[in-house]
Scaffold this active site. Structure first.
Site, PDB file in Angstrom:
ATOM      1  N   HIS A 135       0.820  -1.209   0.000  1.00  0.00           N
ATOM      2  CA  HIS A 135       0.000   0.000   0.000  1.00  0.00           C
ATOM      3  C   HIS A 135       0.853   1.257   0.000  1.00  0.00           C
ATOM      4  O   HIS A 135       0.441   2.288  -0.525  1.00  0.00           O
ATOM      5  CB  HIS A 135      -1.003  -0.049   1.149  1.00  0.00           C
ATOM      6  CG  HIS A 135      -2.037  -1.093   0.893  1.00  0.00           C
ATOM      7  ND1 HIS A 135      -1.932  -2.353   1.402  1.00  0.00           N
ATOM      8  CD2 HIS A 135      -3.123  -1.087   0.092  1.00  0.00           C
ATOM      9  CE1 HIS A 135      -2.930  -3.081   0.950  1.00  0.00           C
ATOM     10  NE2 HIS A 135      -3.673  -2.346   0.155  1.00  0.00           N
TER      11      HIS A 135
ATOM     12  N   GLU B  58     -10.477 -11.690  -4.286  1.00  0.00           N
ATOM     13  CA  GLU B  58      -9.036 -11.609  -4.038  1.00  0.00           C
ATOM     14  C   GLU B  58      -8.532 -12.765  -3.180  1.00  0.00           C
ATOM     15  O   GLU B  58      -7.384 -12.789  -2.774  1.00  0.00           O
ATOM     16  CB  GLU B  58      -8.659 -10.246  -3.443  1.00  0.00           C
ATOM     17  CG  GLU B  58      -9.514  -9.769  -2.309  1.00  0.00           C
ATOM     18  CD  GLU B  58      -9.212  -8.331  -1.889  1.00  0.00           C
ATOM     19  OE1 GLU B  58      -8.177  -7.774  -2.270  1.00  0.00           O
ATOM     20  OE2 GLU B  58     -10.046  -7.784  -1.135  1.00  0.00           O
TER      21      GLU B  58
ATOM     22  N   ASP C 276      -3.907  -9.015  -4.054  1.00  0.00           N
ATOM     23  CA  ASP C 276      -4.061 -10.069  -3.054  1.00  0.00           C
ATOM     24  C   ASP C 276      -4.307 -11.424  -3.698  1.00  0.00           C
ATOM     25  O   ASP C 276      -3.838 -12.439  -3.186  1.00  0.00           O
ATOM     26  CB  ASP C 276      -5.208  -9.719  -2.088  1.00  0.00           C
ATOM     27  CG  ASP C 276      -4.734  -8.758  -1.015  1.00  0.00           C
ATOM     28  OD1 ASP C 276      -3.642  -8.986  -0.460  1.00  0.00           O
ATOM     29  OD2 ASP C 276      -5.434  -7.763  -0.749  1.00  0.00           O
TER      30      ASP C 276
ATOM     31  N   CYS D 134      -9.392  -4.341 -10.301  1.00  0.00           N
ATOM     32  CA  CYS D 134      -8.847  -3.110  -9.727  1.00  0.00           C
ATOM     33  C   CYS D 134      -7.487  -3.310  -9.074  1.00  0.00           C
ATOM     34  O   CYS D 134      -6.995  -2.434  -8.388  1.00  0.00           O
ATOM     35  CB  CYS D 134      -9.833  -2.501  -8.732  1.00  0.00           C
ATOM     36  SG  CYS D 134     -10.145  -3.540  -7.319  1.00  0.00           S
TER      37      CYS D 134
HETATM   38  C1  PEP Z   1      -6.004  -5.896  -4.460  1.00  0.00           C
HETATM   39  O1  PEP Z   1      -5.784  -6.688  -3.542  1.00  0.00           O
HETATM   40  O2  PEP Z   1      -5.697  -6.118  -5.651  1.00  0.00           O
HETATM   41  C2  PEP Z   1      -6.639  -4.598  -4.187  1.00  0.00           C
HETATM   42  C3  PEP Z   1      -7.010  -3.811  -5.159  1.00  0.00           C
HETATM   43  O3  PEP Z   1      -6.793  -4.237  -2.881  1.00  0.00           O
HETATM   44  P1  PEP Z   1      -5.576  -3.709  -1.971  1.00  0.00           P
HETATM   45  O4  PEP Z   1      -4.387  -3.473  -2.874  1.00  0.00           O
HETATM   46  O5  PEP Z   1      -6.043  -2.471  -1.315  1.00  0.00           O
HETATM   47  O6  PEP Z   1      -5.374  -4.840  -1.029  1.00  0.00           O
HETATM   48 MG    MG Z   2      -6.679  -6.406  -1.587  1.00  0.00          MG
END
Ligand code: PEP
Ligand code: MG
Length: 587
Positions: free
Chosen positions: A198, A440, A464, A511
């Site tokens: 993140h 995910e 994920d 996403c």
């Molecule tokens: C993901 O896991 O691809 C996602 C978009 O969520 P995050 O990156 O916030 O875990």
């Molecule tokens: Mg995620």
């Protein structure tokens, strides 16, 4: 890892956020406990006291959890040391004295704790009984644990040196990036981390060049050195010689020119060469990014990571505050829709206002929807706020890390309860607000057909999904090469999700970071994804390629990927197919 040339040295790592920064290096190593005492403003006394109290609370939970675990394995009789530590923690004097030091001395919590420790030492030194006198070591251990908890999740913001600063740190957290002076910290380099953590995602969102995985960078005495950080090539050059300096200034200009040229594509429709419209949307964390999504040509927000609002504070935000912030995001991208993901905390996103368990495996622990469902009252505040925003514009809601139907049903039940409450209070909301889930976790892929009956759309979180499918920690720089979006297992999962969604008549969105890499566009397009959501700055590059591609070409490319049995083979094939068809679209 490094090469010396006169005075100039180069360190390599993994490029995690593009751009070139030229500045002065500041080295921060948080692994060493922060024992620094510094003065604070009167206005920060409350926050500093809260920081102390929540570190004490976290330490208590850690000790209690440890005690429970040990009770099962070693039995009660050996656990007296934990009880002693819990007693020290419960000593009113520890909180009251440290709080007084904060208030009257106007100092930070770490400084106050150390002054308290000093007092305890004086007290224990006066005890006659040698055994009891030595128990000061227990107090020291407890205070060290509290200090660890303080530095682990909430620490002083990264402060720049005067002028443009490139920060080198062992690790940085999303909170660091949100808190730091982003006008002056112009580049970051860390020893650990990966492209999809993140912190990396936020660095890209704020367009701050970042290199991760530069081992040992904080151990060298480089503080104050002039540096060039190359977030494209993935390296740091310390004390650049004049030739290198000039070369990098040119590269920087070239990069900025390409970026500004790409913005010309932003205003064009996101349509394939044969006229298929594909939604390209932005992933955002804070409302300021809404304008960036529009500027880069996104048609709304496909992933709003709300957890950033909950981080870096001692109290959870109430319904009103959430409503205000989500409304700001909604109006920033109106008339386009926003997709609000409910709180996805835990893992690498710890909240100060919420006591997290000390977990061996946080990525497999109490995070995301599990955490939200364990706090239904807090969760309902968020659901109500999101529902209220839906009255003003197109809003979709999305639940993170759904592993099975029970979680989805429980979350939907709380949503229905929130709607009933709003009805009773006469508060408006969109009765048809779409309710989607993130796919995910591998179990969600396997039961996608069951989930599709009870969700209005799917959005694949590849960050994920790859991590859990391949058992590769997304933040482990040593395993970066094994984090393979083109692994046949990942491709089969993506195909299954799209086919299952379409068979059930719902949209298949994606996403994860994979959506923002043009290399994967033909594959995702060919598989049939309806919407791709990505960091705002990736939209123009993806759109540029999308506009040069026909659906037929994309289907051919994505189908061919399934003829190969390893990620390496697929990667080789894909790169050659892309070079053949669209070389000119890659800058
Ligand atoms: C993901 O896991 O691809 C996602 C978009 O969520 P995050 O990156 O916030 O875990
Ligand atoms: Mg995620």
């Amino acid at each position: 890892m490094d090469s010396a040339k006169n005075d100039m040295r180069q360190f390599s790592g993994v490029a995690a956020s593009p751009g070139i920064a030229v500045g002065i290096l500041r080295v921060i190593d948080r692994r060493r406990l922060s024992l620094e005492e510094y003065n604070i403003d009167q206005a920060n006394v409350g926050a500093e006291t809260d920081r102390l109290k929540s570190a004490i609370a976290r330490t208590r939970v850690e000790l209690e959890t440890l005690k429970e675990q040990l009770q099962e394995t070693v039995g009660n009789e050996h656990l007296f040391f934990i009880d002693t530590h819990l007693m020290i923690l419960a000593d009113e004097r520890l909180v009251s004295e440290s709080s007084t030091f904060i208030e009257t001395g106007l100092i930070n919590a770490e400084g106050a704790l150390q002054r308290s420790l000093h007092r305890y030492r004086e007290l224990f030194a006066g005890i006659d009984d040698a055994y009891l006198r030595e128990r000061i070591s227990d107090v020291e251990t407890v205070i060290e644990k509290i200090l660890c908890n303080m530095s682990g999740t909430s620490h002083a913001p990264i402060s720049p040196v005067s002028g443009q600063t490139v920060v080198a740190a062992h690790d940085i957290t999303p909170t660091d990036i949100l808190q730091m002076d982003r006008g002056r910290v112009i580049g970051l380099i860390t020893e650990i981390g990966g492209r999809t953590t993140h912190a990396s995602i936020l660095a890209r969102a704020f367009e701050i060049p970042l290199v991760v995985g530069a081992e040992g960078i904080t151990d060298l005495l480089l503080e104050g050195a002039p540096v060039i950080l190359d977030g494209i090539g993935g390296c740091l050059i310390v004390n650049p010689d004049p030739g290198t300096f000039v070369d990098y200034i040119q590269r920087k200009r070239h990069y900025e020119y390409i970026e500004s040229e790409l913005l010309k594509v932003a205003v064009l429709p996101s349509r394939t060469l044969d006229g298929h419209h594909i939604q390209l949307r932005g992933n955002v964390e804070v409302p300021e990014e809404g304008a960036s999504v529009l500027r880069h040509g996104g048609e709304g927000v496909g992933l709003y990571r709300t957890e950033m609002l909950f981080m870096n504070r001692s109290e959870m935000p109430d319904e009103e505050e959430q409503f205000r912030v989500y409304s700001a995001m909604q109006s920033a991208v109106a008339p386009h829709p926003i997709t609000i993901r409910t709180l996805d905390a835990g893992g690498d996103k710890l909240l100060d206002g919420c006591v997290h368990l000390a977990e061996q495996n946080p990525a497999l622990g109490m995070r995301a929807i599990r955490l939200a469902l364990s706090k239904p009252d807090e969760f309902k505040k968020q659901l109500r706020a999101i529902l209220r925003v839906s009255a003003a514009g197109k809003v979709r809601i999305m639940f993170p890390m759904i592993s099975g139907l029970d979680e989805l049903r429980q979350a939907r039940l709380l949503l229905e309860q929130s709607k009933a409450e709003l009805d009773a209070e006469g508060i408006a909301y969109d009765r048809d607000m779409a309710v989607g889930i993130m796919i995910e976790i591998p179990s969600a892929v396997v039961i996608a057909d069951l989930l599709a009956k009870e969700a209005d759309f799917f959005s694949v979180g590849t960050n994920d999904l790859i991590q859990y499918s391949l058992a590769i920690d997304r933040s482990n720089e040593h395993l970066a090469g094994m984090y393979q979006p083109l692994h046949p297992a990942v491709l089969r999962s993506l195909r299954r999700v799209v086919e299952t969604a379409h068979a059930a008549g719902i949209a298949a969105c994606i996403c994860g970071e994979m959506a923002g890499d043009p290399l994967y566009l033909p594959v995702l397009l060919g598989l049939g994804f309806d919407e791709l959501s990505m960091g705002a700055t990736s939209i123009p590059r993806v759109k540029k390629l999308l506009r040069r591609c026909t659906r037929e070409q994309a289907v051919e490319i994505s189908e061919s990927c399934f003829n190969y049995s390893t990620a390496t083979e697929v990667d080789l094939y894909l790169k050659s197919a892309i070079t053949r068809h669209f070389a000119e679209s890659f800058d």
